[in-house]
Each structure stands twice: as structure tokens, then as C-alpha cells.
Design an enzyme around this catalytic site. Sequence first.
Site, PDB file in Angstrom:
ATOM      1  N   SER A 199       0.693  -1.170   0.078  1.00 45.85           N
ATOM      2  CA  SER A 199       0.011   0.147  -0.044  1.00 45.85           C
ATOM      3  C   SER A 199       0.684   1.255   0.094  1.00 45.85           C
ATOM      4  O   SER A 199       2.042   1.144   0.660  1.00 45.85           O
ATOM      5  CB  SER A 199      -0.937  -0.305   1.380  1.00 45.85           C
ATOM      6  OG  SER A 199      -1.415   1.297   1.380  1.00 45.85           O
ATOM      7  N   TYR A 229      -2.010  -1.134  10.744  1.00 51.76           N
ATOM      8  CA  TYR A 229      -2.242  -1.699   9.531  1.00 51.76           C
ATOM      9  C   TYR A 229      -1.154  -1.276   8.472  1.00 51.76           C
ATOM     10  O   TYR A 229      -0.693  -2.224   7.848  1.00 51.76           O
ATOM     11  CB  TYR A 229      -3.444  -0.895   8.792  1.00 51.76           C
ATOM     12  CG  TYR A 229      -3.810  -1.034   7.551  1.00 51.76           C
ATOM     13  CD1 TYR A 229      -3.939  -2.294   6.874  1.00 51.76           C
ATOM     14  CD2 TYR A 229      -3.278  -0.178   6.370  1.00 51.76           C
ATOM     15  CE1 TYR A 229      -4.005  -2.938   5.487  1.00 51.76           C
ATOM     16  CE2 TYR A 229      -3.211  -0.332   5.258  1.00 51.76           C
ATOM     17  CZ  TYR A 229      -3.642  -1.689   4.812  1.00 51.76           C
ATOM     18  OH  TYR A 229      -3.644  -1.959   3.387  1.00 51.76           O
ATOM     19  N   LYS A 266       1.887  -3.777   6.452  1.00 53.47           N
ATOM     20  CA  LYS A 266       2.186  -3.756   5.045  1.00 53.47           C
ATOM     21  C   LYS A 266       3.711  -3.664   5.053  1.00 53.47           C
ATOM     22  O   LYS A 266       4.413  -4.184   3.934  1.00 53.47           O
ATOM     23  CB  LYS A 266       1.591  -2.761   4.117  1.00 53.47           C
ATOM     24  CG  LYS A 266      -0.010  -2.836   4.127  1.00 53.47           C
ATOM     25  CD  LYS A 266      -0.101  -4.324   3.424  1.00 53.47           C
ATOM     26  CE  LYS A 266      -1.610  -4.831   3.299  1.00 53.47           C
ATOM     27  NZ  LYS A 266      -1.884  -6.038   2.757  1.00 53.47           N
TER      28      LYS A 266
HETATM   29  P1  NAD Z   1     -11.214  -6.676   1.316  1.00 54.27           P
HETATM   30  O1  NAD Z   1     -11.372  -6.623   2.516  1.00 54.27           O
HETATM   31  O2  NAD Z   1     -12.280  -6.372   0.351  1.00 54.27           O
HETATM   32  O3  NAD Z   1     -10.557  -8.266   0.686  1.00 54.27           O
HETATM   33  C1  NAD Z   1      -9.698  -9.014   1.441  1.00 54.27           C
HETATM   34  C2  NAD Z   1     -10.228 -10.444   1.525  1.00 54.27           C
HETATM   35  O4  NAD Z   1      -9.510 -10.985   2.160  1.00 54.27           O
HETATM   36  C3  NAD Z   1     -11.599 -10.430   2.055  1.00 54.27           C
HETATM   37  O5  NAD Z   1     -12.566 -11.102   1.241  1.00 54.27           O
HETATM   38  C4  NAD Z   1     -11.532 -11.122   3.159  1.00 54.27           C
HETATM   39  O6  NAD Z   1     -12.720 -11.875   3.889  1.00 54.27           O
HETATM   40  C5  NAD Z   1     -10.384 -11.935   3.305  1.00 54.27           C
HETATM   41  N1  NAD Z   1      -9.454 -12.303   4.241  1.00 54.27           N
HETATM   42  C6  NAD Z   1      -9.076 -11.510   5.426  1.00 54.27           C
HETATM   43  N2  NAD Z   1      -8.027 -12.202   6.142  1.00 54.27           N
HETATM   44  C7  NAD Z   1      -8.357 -13.482   5.622  1.00 54.27           C
HETATM   45  C8  NAD Z   1      -7.710 -14.671   6.083  1.00 54.27           C
HETATM   46  N3  NAD Z   1      -6.903 -14.751   7.312  1.00 54.27           N
HETATM   47  N4  NAD Z   1      -7.804 -15.897   5.181  1.00 54.27           N
HETATM   48  C9  NAD Z   1      -8.606 -15.824   4.115  1.00 54.27           C
HETATM   49  N5  NAD Z   1      -9.250 -14.637   3.926  1.00 54.27           N
HETATM   50  C10 NAD Z   1      -8.848 -13.571   4.491  1.00 54.27           C
HETATM   51  O7  NAD Z   1      -9.976  -5.774   0.727  1.00 54.27           O
HETATM   52  P2  NAD Z   1      -9.547  -5.153  -0.437  1.00 54.27           P
HETATM   53  O8  NAD Z   1      -9.834  -3.951  -0.625  1.00 54.27           O
HETATM   54  O9  NAD Z   1      -9.906  -6.192  -1.692  1.00 54.27           O
HETATM   55  O10 NAD Z   1      -7.743  -5.325  -0.368  1.00 54.27           O
HETATM   56  C11 NAD Z   1      -7.151  -6.351  -0.780  1.00 54.27           C
HETATM   57  C12 NAD Z   1      -5.772  -6.185  -0.395  1.00 54.27           C
HETATM   58  O11 NAD Z   1      -5.233  -4.900  -0.924  1.00 54.27           O
HETATM   59  C13 NAD Z   1      -5.578  -6.143   1.100  1.00 54.27           C
HETATM   60  O12 NAD Z   1      -4.260  -7.034   1.701  1.00 54.27           O
HETATM   61  C14 NAD Z   1      -5.499  -4.667   1.571  1.00 54.27           C
HETATM   62  O13 NAD Z   1      -4.737  -4.404   2.636  1.00 54.27           O
HETATM   63  C15 NAD Z   1      -4.749  -4.093   0.232  1.00 54.27           C
HETATM   64  N6  NAD Z   1      -4.814  -2.691   0.086  1.00 54.27           N
HETATM   65  C16 NAD Z   1      -6.059  -2.248  -0.087  1.00 54.27           C
HETATM   66  C17 NAD Z   1      -6.352  -0.906  -0.428  1.00 54.27           C
HETATM   67  C18 NAD Z   1      -7.654  -0.275  -0.429  1.00 54.27           C
HETATM   68  O14 NAD Z   1      -7.799   0.855  -0.410  1.00 54.27           O
HETATM   69  N7  NAD Z   1      -8.607  -1.276  -0.848  1.00 54.27           N
HETATM   70  C19 NAD Z   1      -5.228  -0.275  -0.400  1.00 54.27           C
HETATM   71  C20 NAD Z   1      -3.867  -0.807  -0.363  1.00 54.27           C
HETATM   72  C21 NAD Z   1      -3.668  -2.018  -0.142  1.00 54.27           C
HETATM   73  C1  WQD Z   2      -9.245   9.987   1.228  1.00 50.55           C
HETATM   74  C2  WQD Z   2      -9.418  11.302   1.206  1.00 50.55           C
HETATM   75  C3  WQD Z   2      -9.624  12.158   3.525  1.00 50.55           C
HETATM   76  C4  WQD Z   2     -13.446  10.214   4.022  1.00 50.55           C
HETATM   77  C5  WQD Z   2      -6.583   4.968   3.044  1.00 50.55           C
HETATM   78  C6  WQD Z   2      -5.483   4.160   3.854  1.00 50.55           C
HETATM   79  C7  WQD Z   2      -4.754   3.714   2.735  1.00 50.55           C
HETATM   80  C8  WQD Z   2      -5.057   2.833   1.681  1.00 50.55           C
HETATM   81  C9  WQD Z   2      -6.562   3.488   1.015  1.00 50.55           C
HETATM   82  C10 WQD Z   2      -5.234   0.544   2.347  1.00 50.55           C
HETATM   83  C11 WQD Z   2      -8.531  11.883   2.473  1.00 50.55           C
HETATM   84  C12 WQD Z   2     -10.556  12.280   2.921  1.00 50.55           C
HETATM   85  C13 WQD Z   2     -12.156  10.395   3.581  1.00 50.55           C
HETATM   86  C14 WQD Z   2     -14.263  10.934   4.674  1.00 50.55           C
HETATM   87  C15 WQD Z   2     -12.899  12.604   3.731  1.00 50.55           C
HETATM   88  N1  WQD Z   2      -5.811   1.529   2.147  1.00 50.55           N
HETATM   89  N2  WQD Z   2     -11.925  11.828   3.397  1.00 50.55           N
HETATM   90  N3  WQD Z   2     -14.313  12.128   4.203  1.00 50.55           N
HETATM   91  O1  WQD Z   2      -6.869   7.739   3.925  1.00 50.55           O
HETATM   92  O2  WQD Z   2      -5.957   8.117   1.695  1.00 50.55           O
HETATM   93  O3  WQD Z   2      -6.275   5.905   2.283  1.00 50.55           O
HETATM   94  O4  WQD Z   2      -7.271   3.902   2.086  1.00 50.55           O
HETATM   95  O5  WQD Z   2      -3.934   0.274   2.121  1.00 50.55           O
HETATM   96  O6  WQD Z   2      -3.716   2.767   3.529  1.00 50.55           O
HETATM   97  O7  WQD Z   2      -4.898   4.856   4.596  1.00 50.55           O
HETATM   98  O8  WQD Z   2      -8.114   7.334   2.017  1.00 50.55           O
HETATM   99  O9  WQD Z   2     -10.384   7.134   1.249  1.00 50.55           O
HETATM  100  O10 WQD Z   2     -10.139   7.252   3.571  1.00 50.55           O
HETATM  101  O11 WQD Z   2      -9.397   9.048   2.372  1.00 50.55           O
HETATM  102  O12 WQD Z   2     -12.959  13.902   3.443  1.00 50.55           O
HETATM  103  O13 WQD Z   2     -15.464  10.464   4.946  1.00 50.55           O
HETATM  104  O14 WQD Z   2     -10.762  11.500   1.526  1.00 50.55           O
HETATM  105  O15 WQD Z   2      -9.317  12.916   4.593  1.00 50.55           O
HETATM  106  O16 WQD Z   2      -8.137  13.181   2.247  1.00 50.55           O
HETATM  107  P1  WQD Z   2      -6.780   7.528   2.621  1.00 50.55           P
HETATM  108  P2  WQD Z   2      -9.736   7.391   2.374  1.00 50.55           P
END
Ligand code: NAD
Ligand code: WQD
Length: 335
Positions: free
Chosen positions: A124, A148, A152
Site C-alpha cells: 500500500s 495496518y 504492510k
Molecule cells: P477486502 O477486505 O475487500 O478483501 C480482502 C479479502 O481477504 C476479504 O474477502 C477477506 O474476507 C479476506 N481475508 C482476510 N483475512 C483472511 C484470512 N486470514 N484468510 C482468508 N481470507 C482472508 O480488501 P481489498 O480492498 O480487496 O484489499 C485487498 C488487499 O489489498 C488487502 O491486503 C489490503 O490491505 C490491500 N490494499 C487495499 C487498499 C484499498 O484501499 N482497498 C489499498 C492498499 C492495499
Molecule cells: C481519502 C481522502 C480523507 C473519508 C486509506 C488508507 C490507505 C489505503 C487507502 C489500504 C482523504 C478524505 C475520507 C471521508 C473525507 N488503504 N475523506 N471524508 O486515507 O487516503 O487511504 O485507504 O492500504 O492505507 O489509509 O483514503 O478514502 O479514507 O481518504 O474527507 O468521509 O478523503 O481525509 O483526504 P486514505 P480515504
Amino acid sequence: MSILITGGAGYIGSHTSVELLNAGYDIVIVDNFSNSKPEVLNRIKELTGKGFKFYEVDVLDKDALSQVFSENHIEAVIHFAGLKSVGESVAMPINYYYNNITGNLILAEVMAKHNVKKIVFSSSATVYGMNNISPLTEDLPLSTTNPYGSTKLMGEQIFQDIYVSDNEWSIALLRYFNPIGAHESGRIGEDPKGIPNNIMPYITQVAVGKREKLNVFGDDYDTHDGTGVRDYIHVVDLAKGHLKAVEKIMGTKGVKIYNLGTGIGYSVLDLVKNFEEATGVKVPYVITKRRPGDIAACFSDPTKALKELNWKTEKTLKDMCKDSWKWQSNNPKGY
Ligand code: NAD
Ligand code: WQD
């Protein structure tokens, strides 16, 4: 030969599964449904017209996971399974470290045992911490400010150390920026439990009438309109990046790190305006105080992924808004 997708029932995993199936890959999905629902699997089949194996298995269950490897010819793994809420991780650090870190360790151990040494890991942009200036390149110093993010950063370190110990591994660490949007069919999308933390599901829930208004967290940042700037990326572009990463690790060894983002930063108010223009639906909002831990601006330099993976994003912010809205309005209660 199959690609194992852990967390394949989740938001990014389901979109990546569709892209892999459409590209002709065989896939096996493992998920424990801790943050997803079984219905998504039907939708993946419906969208692709293809079948795949699914195991309701927790990645932490070493024996069950090992069984998955014994029953299938797995060539590579895309490891999405993990917990992902920043706020929840502050409240429940043990769960986050336990699930995300132990999950990496058990998966890697089981993979090595079955001589599968190719993995794409979901990292991330959060690993860039608070102190770097955007656009962010892969070589910048890393740090985190919440459990979190630490999972990562430690995950990246674990996979780098595994490669040092055994040069047969081929590892891609993908740093996602802010995934939003949904499949253009409106059949799969993001289905958060409870009150969304992330902005796009919050906006779509306001638009559909489920919440009254958006709280904009601060308008006094040093950005063009004072609201936070992020690199929003369409989840289908992101999913396609995984295909390129899989192709890359098939033919090489070592650890490769890539930003997956558009390279463009949009503010919260830009996002609201684009959403309203793309959908014709108003999003009432109020400015509230800053959310602790947020930074002013975070966007990628995606040049390395273009050069080495031949991947770049294709969809616009309006596409992202339109597709998020189609998903939400067609599925007001989620799956
Ligand atoms: P999500 O929660 O929708 O998907 C994750 C899936 O993993 C879920 O279906 C959950 O049930 C499953 N899971 C969790 N722990 C598990 C375990 N121990 N065994 C089996 N299954 C398990 O999340 P997402 O948004 O699809 O994110 C996917 C990956 O990408 C995650 O690792 C997340 O940290 C990373 N990521 C997400 C974002 C984002 O903003 N969505 C940003 C950066 C990184
Ligand atoms: C985006 C922008 C908020 C909600 C997070 C995790 C990051 C990654 C992606 C997993 C910011 C603003 C938000 C609201 C708002 N996830 N905001 N009102 O914080 O950039 O990233 O998700 O890896 O690790 O930290 O994403 O969508 O929460 O916020 O004004 O109700 O929207 O301040 O500027 P963020 P976000």
C-alpha cells in the site's frame, strides 16, 4: 497450472479474478469471508462464464491451506487476504498483526513446502508514511503511523528476506494508491461493512440516500483547494496491473516493487464535483476538522510500472465515479 488468489472474494481480489479468468488463466480462490460474502463468487462466474475452484479457508489454517496446494497445481499466488482498515487497526492491533503478519508467514511456509515460489503481495502507498513529498517513487524511505501500515511494511520486509534466503523466489510487491470504482457491469464492487472509512463508498452511500452528507475532513491543507489530495485508481486498472505483475514474476526471479497509481492527485472537492458531473446526483457535504493521521497530498510516480510492466491506467476519474455509482445504485444493500 493455476494462480491461487487469497482474499479473492474481496474488493480488489474479485476484480482481479475476473481479469485473470478473462485472460485465460485458471484460478483457485481462498477466502474466509471475514470481509466479503459468498455471492461475489456467483457474480465472478456470471461475468466471465468460467468456473474456478473455491475454498472457504483461513490463510492462518496451515493444514487446510496446505491441502489446497496438494489438490491443485499452483504456479503462483496473488496474496490479497488481509485486514485493511486503518482505524480498526489502531483499536485492534493484535488482530491486525496476527491476521496479516501470521498470514504472510504461514502462506510463505506452505508455498515453500510445495515448491511454489512466485508471489504478488498487496502492499500500500501507506508505507511511504507522512514525510515524503509526492509524486512518490519506489526508492523513497518508508515508515508507517498505524498498525495496518506496519503490517504492510513488515510484509514487504518478510518477502524481501525470504528472497535473500532463497534466490529461487520471484516476488512482486505492489503499492496500491487509492482504489475506487467497480466493474463496469455494476455486478461486482466494494461492499464495506458498517460506516465506510474510505471516501468513495461514503460518497455513494450519501448519493443513494443511506447517509445524510459527506464530512470533508479539513479544508486547510496546503493543496489547491485546501482539501486532501489522493491518487484515485480505478479498481479494474488496478486488477490489470496484477496480470502484468503475474506475467513479470513468471519470467524472472528477485523482488520487484511497483507503485500502482495514475500519477494524478485529485482533492476531495474534485472528487465530489466529478461524481456529481458523472452521475447527475448531488452529494451534500460539510467541512469538518482534519482526520488524525491524514496527510495533505499522496500521489504516485507510476513510471517504473510503465517501464517494467508496460502497464498504465486507462480510466478517468469520471469513469471511476460512474462505475462506483452504477455498482451502488444497482446494489443498494451490497451483495
Ligand atoms: P477486502 O477486505 O475487500 O478483501 C480482502 C479479502 O481477504 C476479504 O474477502 C477477506 O474476507 C479476506 N481475508 C482476510 N483475512 C483472511 C484470512 N486470514 N484468510 C482468508 N481470507 C482472508 O480488501 P481489498 O480492498 O480487496 O484489499 C485487498 C488487499 O489489498 C488487502 O491486503 C489490503 O490491505 C490491500 N490494499 C487495499 C487498499 C484499498 O484501499 N482497498 C489499498 C492498499 C492495499
Ligand atoms: C481519502 C481522502 C480523507 C473519508 C486509506 C488508507 C490507505 C489505503 C487507502 C489500504 C482523504 C478524505 C475520507 C471521508 C473525507 N488503504 N475523506 N471524508 O486515507 O487516503 O487511504 O485507504 O492500504 O492505507 O489509509 O483514503 O478514502 O479514507 O481518504 O474527507 O468521509 O478523503 O481525509 O483526504 P486514505 P480515504
